[in-house]
Design a protein around this motif. Sequence first.
Motif, PDB file in Angstrom:
ATOM      1  N   VAL A 134     -13.429 -18.982  -7.156  1.00  0.00           N
ATOM      2  CA  VAL A 134     -12.122 -19.078  -7.816  1.00  0.00           C
ATOM      3  C   VAL A 134     -12.226 -19.155  -9.333  1.00  0.00           C
ATOM      4  N   ILE A 135     -13.442 -19.087  -9.874  1.00  0.00           N
ATOM      5  CA  ILE A 135     -13.581 -18.926 -11.322  1.00  0.00           C
ATOM      6  C   ILE A 135     -14.233 -17.574 -11.625  1.00  0.00           C
ATOM      7  N   GLY A 136     -14.222 -16.677 -10.627  1.00  0.00           N
ATOM      8  CA  GLY A 136     -14.617 -15.298 -10.844  1.00  0.00           C
ATOM      9  C   GLY A 136     -16.099 -15.033 -10.881  1.00  0.00           C
ATOM     10  N   LEU A 137     -16.913 -15.852 -10.151  1.00  0.00           N
ATOM     11  CA  LEU A 137     -18.366 -15.687 -10.203  1.00  0.00           C
ATOM     12  C   LEU A 137     -19.022 -15.627  -8.822  1.00  0.00           C
ATOM     13  N   GLU A 138     -18.248 -15.497  -7.776  1.00  0.00           N
ATOM     14  CA  GLU A 138     -18.798 -15.358  -6.422  1.00  0.00           C
ATOM     15  C   GLU A 138     -17.946 -14.365  -5.639  1.00  0.00           C
ATOM     16  N   ASP A 139     -18.612 -13.467  -4.895  1.00  0.00           N
ATOM     17  CA  ASP A 139     -17.915 -12.519  -4.027  1.00  0.00           C
ATOM     18  C   ASP A 139     -16.913 -11.688  -4.829  1.00  0.00           C
ATOM     19  N   ILE A 140     -17.378 -11.117  -5.945  1.00  0.00           N
ATOM     20  CA  ILE A 140     -16.527 -10.378  -6.876  1.00  0.00           C
ATOM     21  C   ILE A 140     -16.908  -8.904  -6.865  1.00  0.00           C
ATOM     22  N   ALA A 141     -15.923  -8.027  -6.731  1.00  0.00           N
ATOM     23  CA  ALA A 141     -16.140  -6.583  -6.829  1.00  0.00           C
ATOM     24  C   ALA A 141     -15.328  -6.039  -7.997  1.00  0.00           C
ATOM     25  N   ASN A 142     -15.975  -5.232  -8.834  1.00  0.00           N
ATOM     26  CA  ASN A 142     -15.322  -4.576  -9.962  1.00  0.00           C
ATOM     27  C   ASN A 142     -15.550  -3.071  -9.882  1.00  0.00           C
ATOM     28  N   LEU A 143     -14.827  -2.325 -10.710  1.00  0.00           N
ATOM     29  CA  LEU A 143     -14.934  -0.869 -10.738  1.00  0.00           C
ATOM     30  C   LEU A 143     -16.003  -0.428 -11.731  1.00  0.00           C
ATOM     31  N   GLY A 144     -17.086   0.151 -11.203  1.00  0.00           N
ATOM     32  CA  GLY A 144     -18.144   0.585 -12.091  1.00  0.00           C
ATOM     33  C   GLY A 144     -19.336   1.124 -11.339  1.00  0.00           C
ATOM     34  N   VAL A 145     -20.509   1.025 -11.964  1.00  0.00           N
ATOM     35  CA  VAL A 145     -21.739   1.583 -11.412  1.00  0.00           C
ATOM     36  C   VAL A 145     -22.810   0.490 -11.385  1.00  0.00           C
ATOM     37  N   LYS A 146     -23.598   0.468 -10.305  1.00  0.00           N
ATOM     38  CA  LYS A 146     -24.653  -0.538 -10.133  1.00  0.00           C
ATOM     39  C   LYS A 146     -25.947   0.152  -9.712  1.00  0.00           C
ATOM     40  N   TYR A 147     -27.044  -0.259 -10.341  1.00  0.00           N
ATOM     41  CA  TYR A 147     -28.377   0.256 -10.020  1.00  0.00           C
ATOM     42  C   TYR A 147     -29.186  -0.859  -9.366  1.00  0.00           C
ATOM     43  N   ILE A 148     -29.861  -0.562  -8.248  1.00  0.00           N
ATOM     44  CA  ILE A 148     -30.650  -1.544  -7.513  1.00  0.00           C
ATOM     45  C   ILE A 148     -32.065  -0.997  -7.339  1.00  0.00           C
ATOM     46  N   GLN A 149     -33.061  -1.824  -7.664  1.00  0.00           N
ATOM     47  CA  GLN A 149     -34.453  -1.430  -7.467  1.00  0.00           C
ATOM     48  C   GLN A 149     -35.239  -2.587  -6.863  1.00  0.00           C
ATOM     49  N   GLN A 150     -35.921  -2.308  -5.758  1.00  0.00           N
ATOM     50  CA  GLN A 150     -36.809  -3.273  -5.117  1.00  0.00           C
ATOM     51  C   GLN A 150     -38.247  -2.840  -5.380  1.00  0.00           C
TER      52      GLN A 150
END
Length: 387
Positions: A134-150
């Motif tokens: 409820v302060i915008g830092l958990e379970d949040i989705a926004n419109l944009g691009v995300k890169y993931i590397q393992q």
Amino acid sequence: MHPLPTLTLLPLLAWLALPAGAVAINDNLDIGGAVRARIDYDPDRDIEKLSFDTAFLTATYNSDSWIGAAKYRFYGKAYPFDYTDKIGDISFAEYAWIGYKFDESRQVQVGLNKIPFGLLPYAGSTFFETLGSVIGLEDIANLGVKYIQQQDDWNLQLGYYLRPADQGQGTSRGGRTYATSVATADDYVVDGSDNHERDILVGRLARNLKLGNWQSEIGASALTSTLHNQDSRDSGRRNALAAHYLGKNGPWGVQLQATRQVMNPQNPGSDKLVSFGSFDGTFNVAAKGNLYIADLSYDIPGTLGWLSGVKVYGNYSLFDKDESSFEDSQRFILGTSFSLEDLWIAVEWLHGKHDPYIGGSSYTQSLGAGGSDRWENQLYTNIGYYF
């Protein structure tokens, strides 16, 4: 998006009553969803309700190279949205993105996707979630691009987001979304503000390692964005830093997170508050503070009669505000979740102080200056049929 007409929704709900199981359209695409009910019990406010909670539809796609996922939720007519006429009067997307896998260790996601910040996918074991949500830092989705590397034991995620999710269907000026985001305050919010969040940069680096008997993850996250005020026409900033730990030792689980959030809005009035919104409502949040989260869980092995997958847990979150005249917000949850045949059920005792979603504390001011200066209690149960 227009609300789903009642005549359209009735066949959908009837279809959801069929035996459980996602529908495989082909080898790559699955369609699923859920219908959920909720039970709210709060004797202090004379609330004792069994209500429709939500219905949602999901789609997932996975091939050798292309991936994607979408989820859309429908609310309305029932508590706490009984001020609306029908299911679908409140509705919004939770996420909707497409992605490309460069190989097994690297991928990119474009669209409405979850920001990579802190403990993932949630900052604890609870269904109700922590104060971070409820302060915008958990379970949040926004419109944009995300890169993931393992890379071996390291996981790197980087995101650039133009803005929060589009406003869906509802009655609020700025709260017609699933994720809690900076929003245009409704008229009923005293000292409310009108900020638009833009150019959100997020980064998260985590490492998996063994600490004694504990399989662990240690990580750090950072977020920065622009807050453009629609009244003053000036721009401020939002910055957040977090460190987290996730540990698993047999049936025991531990999750810890410490977060610092600093917002410097250019409001024409007070710069000590920023208005946020979600689930068809808006409220004030203290501009500066620290969030602390601690979660302990235990997975009960085997079955207990008709019950399987039983987990018990306790979760505490504290929003420690910088402003000395503001009251800190606290949330403590004891709960259990389990499966009963085709139903998944969570039962949680909610105990909160200056928490907008627990008891009779002020919805609009609890996360800002504060609400009722006492511990509020209620019992919450969610019952879901997933397919």
